[in-house]
Design a protein around this motif. Sequence first.
Motif: not given
Lengths: 282, 282
Positions: B63-66, B90-91, B116-119
């Motif tokens: 999931v890291r760079d998705a 990631g953000p 921030p940015g993760v939803t």
Amino acid sequence: MRTHWRRLSVVGVGLIGGSIARAARARRLCDTVVGVGRSRASLEPALAAGAIDVATDDLADGVRDADLVVLCAPVGALPGLVRAAWPHLGPETLFTDTGSVKRGVVAAAHGCSARPGVTFVGSHPMAGSERSGFGASDPELFAGRLALVTETAATDPGAVAEVAAFWESLGSHVRTVSVDAHDRGVAVISHLVHLAAYGLVAAAAGDALSLAARGFVDTTRIAASAEALWTDIFRENRPALLEAIDGYRRILDCWEGWIRAGRWEALEAALGRAREIREKLA
Amino acid sequence: MRTHWRRLSVVGVGLIGGSIARAARARRLCDTVVGVGRSRASLEPALAAGAIDVATDDLADGVRDADLVVLCAPVGALPGLVRAAWPHLGPETLFTDTGSVKRGVVAAAHGCSARPGVTFVGSHPMAGSERSGFGASDPELFAGRLALVTETAATDPGAVAEVAAFWESLGSHVRTVSVDAHDRGVAVISHLVHLAAYGLVAAAAGDALSLAARGFVDTTRIAASAEALWTDIFRENRPALLEAIDGYRRILDCWEGWIRAGRWEALEAALGRAREIREKLA
């Protein structure tokens, strides 16, 4: 054994009767098809489509010269039709029906006074649809489907064989069962299933309906069936249906208890047994 | 609003995850598809079919760079997967799932510390099948089907719109519902219906099965579904499912009472109301 019919009389030219008339015509199984209905007007579509050659609203006239008579009326009307037609049947008439419950119609035939050459054998083509009426009829309705033929200790084996051969000539594969095995079997495999499907729709009435997906739509397809026909079937098969409902409730009550108690392994094992059974039918 | 994805990560590449990967690929919605599975071996078929570009059994790596992560695991595993994936996102990552019950997974996401940015936005494509596994996947599985997207007071409306747009880009039509409305609605329209279908098969086990016709086969199709998946769903949605079972039983008990008492007019009227509702769905 007869496999060609001089005059086929179909009493009730709706989904089932219309399909029989059209299938017999398409497969050249008979010379003439007589349609018997409540009114001549109701038979116009079948006449216009060439499914029947003769239309009459007089049962006695309609069956008089036939060598094969098939009753395709709602199950509640069948015993009365058997008794009303009986005195007017010609000698060497094979007489059958298509009702979903066999107890009443078979008993009515057994109650009629013996007439040489006239034999009644109950049939039940397992080939309905949620639709009804001649407009929904289909000459291929019986192809590849199961047709059940009932026999009793009093039934002439030759007549049973002729009725079985008739269904086979429409493309069905035939199983012969006792009246009791028939009525108990269809109570579980068909009548309960219809009641349960109607019940699932009733349970979902309201907001949840807007979430319906393919699973719901397929599972409840038969709940689009005509309620008058099915109420009639439930009435005729009441004792066996009540037994079937009882068996179903005991299963759901047991599973609900496991869900409430968190007995997930027991539930999964039971669902797995059902899944295995269902997969074999596919 | 994003409609193209640089890197789509699908966690669980079975029927649903495999279909998402194949649909996203076929519709050119993303550059790279990462498949996360329990083992690399289990992902070989998806790799060989070109449904995924990268296969890993390491959730953090996967999931890291998705920029879009879709969890397609059994519902019972979803809360743990949300918590396990969360620190590695990631953000600007849009994070969703496909579970049939939303309460647990949404609560797990709400319980994670804000980043921030993760939803996270819960999804539920109403597009299953009685089959499972990557071999049953289909890039058109979601076309023309309903996808439910859940929102809560805390959900970012922009993220809800992006998730909705994602399902629309797979061909689905989307409805946004609250978590509670979702779980109660699917309890009735899907979970109860599966339990009832398994129950009908269990009730018919035995001699009656040999009489099964199209009505039984269609009504019980979903009883061929994997019992482990459904036990998991029933466990996760226990309170709403118990309510749904109770509502269904009250209907069947009432109808049984009418059958026992010979109240055929009342029964026919109730079946007629169900028939009307069902016909509107066709």
